[in-house]
Design an enzyme around this catalytic site. Structure first.
Site, PDB file in Angstrom:
ATOM      1  N   SER A 175      39.529  56.424  33.898  1.00  0.00           N
ATOM      2  CA  SER A 175      40.532  56.325  34.948  1.00  0.00           C
ATOM      3  C   SER A 175      41.749  57.193  34.620  1.00  0.00           C
ATOM      4  O   SER A 175      41.621  58.399  34.461  1.00  0.00           O
ATOM      5  CB  SER A 175      40.902  54.852  35.167  1.00  0.00           C
ATOM      6  OG  SER A 175      41.609  54.688  36.360  1.00  0.00           O
ATOM      7  N   ASP A 397      32.051  55.064  42.878  1.00  0.00           N
ATOM      8  CA  ASP A 397      33.470  54.765  42.679  1.00  0.00           C
ATOM      9  C   ASP A 397      34.295  55.563  43.672  1.00  0.00           C
ATOM     10  O   ASP A 397      34.033  56.744  43.902  1.00  0.00           O
ATOM     11  CB  ASP A 397      33.859  55.153  41.244  1.00  0.00           C
ATOM     12  CG  ASP A 397      35.359  55.048  40.999  1.00  0.00           C
ATOM     13  OD1 ASP A 397      35.989  54.139  41.558  1.00  0.00           O
ATOM     14  OD2 ASP A 397      35.882  55.885  40.244  1.00  0.00           O
ATOM     15  N   HIS A 453      33.442  52.445  39.009  1.00  0.00           N
ATOM     16  CA  HIS A 453      34.502  52.973  38.143  1.00  0.00           C
ATOM     17  C   HIS A 453      34.299  52.585  36.677  1.00  0.00           C
ATOM     18  O   HIS A 453      34.520  53.384  35.774  1.00  0.00           O
ATOM     19  CB  HIS A 453      35.834  52.410  38.648  1.00  0.00           C
ATOM     20  CG  HIS A 453      37.047  53.095  38.122  1.00  0.00           C
ATOM     21  ND1 HIS A 453      37.366  54.394  38.451  1.00  0.00           N
ATOM     22  CD2 HIS A 453      38.039  52.652  37.300  1.00  0.00           C
ATOM     23  CE1 HIS A 453      38.511  54.725  37.854  1.00  0.00           C
ATOM     24  NE2 HIS A 453      38.934  53.684  37.157  1.00  0.00           N
TER      25      HIS A 453
END
Length: 476
Positions: A175, A397, A453
């Site tokens: 991320s 994601d 994710h």
């Protein structure tokens, strides 16, 4: 005379022995002797404590030794993103040796833990995140300061664990780790005392512009926008075949993009995994009397609505009574576990630390994002011609979508060694398609099919296969 000589020789021997012991001197005070919630205590050693950096910042770490052979296994740093989210989420819900259960009190061993083959260092960064804190309680920071403090924490780690100073070392994260890891690598590669071998970034924020532009295409081709909205976007945001969904000055384009934003973020979809349900249901904004903010602000960062929303939040006097959770996730089990006084005692948590939360609103809202693109950092790493670089993405994601990262990797214009193809892994007795991979010189872009994710959470077996091949320098 003989007695004096023997005495001196004895002192030399003692000093040599003490020196030898000093080389292998993991901090005994930080060792986790008993971890609550486990059915059986582990055979490997683990440590938890603090690295003090910049004089007054105390960054909490949790280090788990490899289950294979700690002395020869690589050392791997893991950072979760946010900015402002805890790396203990990676440990307890993604690829740590034990995973938190729904009851918030028990742990189960993870058969696909990354410490099966690596010494894993989980660092809560920056100060203000998780159990990390600063003496002055000021948590305004930025990309440059964070990369420096993370580097200083690594130096402290190798001082505390000198037996690992020569091991192969890797930087990994996910991320906003897409910013943390390359900026940290830029510092570490200049330090010859650290045996850096490469970096791996999962569903990383590599470029704001490419992430924003690609998300609109992702949303349309996954059936979220419809033909009417798509036609309007094409009319007002695109010219001569080129679309700008990032900082387009056209007000009609901005209006259409607000509709996209509303569909992606506010319609109840799980932005971290399009095909997964939303934990806790749709529309929940209050939990246990706390207002919960569920936007980490990674997307459409230049849009006016994001700036004004952040300004409003900063002006709220009861900020500390609010909570920031990643959307459609359930952090309650981890919070219950880590805030248990017996667990905090086992982890040697400072009484000055705040209660653990998955993400810190104060850090997130006061974070100055300096870098909007990581191209320079990647090219510097690749230009050294000795580091192994992996960019991997779960392909469902929406927070940091695969298409944007694929565009980013292609923009680096590296020599293609293996054209895009499927990659396989064993799931039980059978081989399955793990996703797709494209390999360049010292660089690979890899997707994990059906994952969101948090790749190791969604596809633990495929994630472990990928991680193992990355560390052992095997083809994907």
């Amino acid at each position: 005379m003989v007695t004096a000589v023997l005495f001196k020789m004895g002192l030399v021997v003692v000093c040599l022995l003490l020196g030898a012991v000093g080389v292998f001197s993991a901090p005994d005070a930080d060792e986790i002797k008993f971890l609550p919630g486990l059915p059986k205590q582990p055979s490997f050693k683990q440590y938890s404590g603090y690295f003090t950096v910049a004089g007054n910042k105390h960054l909490h770490y949790w280090f788990v030794e490899s289950q294979k052979n700690p002395a020869s296994s690589p050392v791997v740093l893991w950072l979760n993103g946010g900015p402002g989210c805890s790396s203990l989420d990676g440990l307890l819900t993604e690829h740590g040796p034990f995973l938190i259960q729904d009851d918030g009190s028990s742990l189960e061993y993870n058969p696909y833990s990354w410490n099966m083959i690596a010494n894993m260092l989980y660092l809560e960064s920056p100060a203000g995140v998780g159990f990390s804190y600063s003496d002055d309680k000021k948590y305004t920071t930025n990309d440059t300061e964070v990369s420096m403090n993370n580097y200083l924490a690594l130096k402290e780690f190798f001082k505390a664990f000198p037996e690992y100073s020569k091991n192969e070392f890797y930087l990994t994260g996910e991320s906003y780790g897409g910013i943390y890891i390359p900026t940290l690598a830029e510092r570490v590669m200049e330090d010859s005392s650290i045996n850096l071998q490469g970096i791996a970034v999962g569903n990383g924020l590599s470029s704001y512009e490419l992430n924003d532009n690609s998300l609109v295409y992702f949303a349309y081709y996954h059936g979220l926008l419809g033909e009417s909205l798509w036609a309007t976007l094409q009319q007002y945001c695109c010219k001569d075949g080129n679309c700008n969904f990032y900082d387009n000055p056209d007000t009609n384009c901005s209006s259409s993009l607000s509709e996209v934003q509303n569909i992606v973020y506010n319609s109840g979809l799980n932005i971290y995994n399009l095909y997964a349900p939303c934990a806790g249901g749709v529309g929940t904004s209050v939990e246990n009397g706390q207002l919960v903010i569920r936007d980490l602000g990674n997307n459409f960062i230049n849009h006016k609505w994001t700036t004004s929303w952040n300004q409003k939040l900063r002006g709220i006097s009861y900020l500390k009574a609010m909570k920031m959770d990643p959307p459609c996730t359930n952090s309650t089990p981890s919070s219950l576990y880590l805030n248990n006084p017996y667990v905090k005692s086992a982890l040697h948590i400072s009484p000055d630390a705040l209660d653990w939360a998955i993400c810190s609103m104060e850090v997130n809202l006061n974070y100055n994002r300096i870098y909007k693109d990581m191209k320079k950092q990647y090219l510097k790493l690749l230009g050294a011609l000795k580091y192994r670089v992996l960019v991997y993405n779960g392909d469902v994601d929406m927070a940091c979508n695969f298409l944007g990262d694929e565009w980013f990797v292609d923009s680096l214009q590296q020599k293609v060694e293996v054209k895009r193809r499927s990659w396989l892994y064993f799931n039980g007795q059978n081989q399955q398609v793990g996703g797709f991979v494209k390999e360049f010189t010292n660089l690979a872009f890899l997707t994990i099919k059906g994952s969101g994710h948090m790749v190791p959470t969604d596809k633990p077996i495929a994630a472990y296969a990928m991680f193992s091949r990355f560390l052992t320098k095997q083809p994907y």
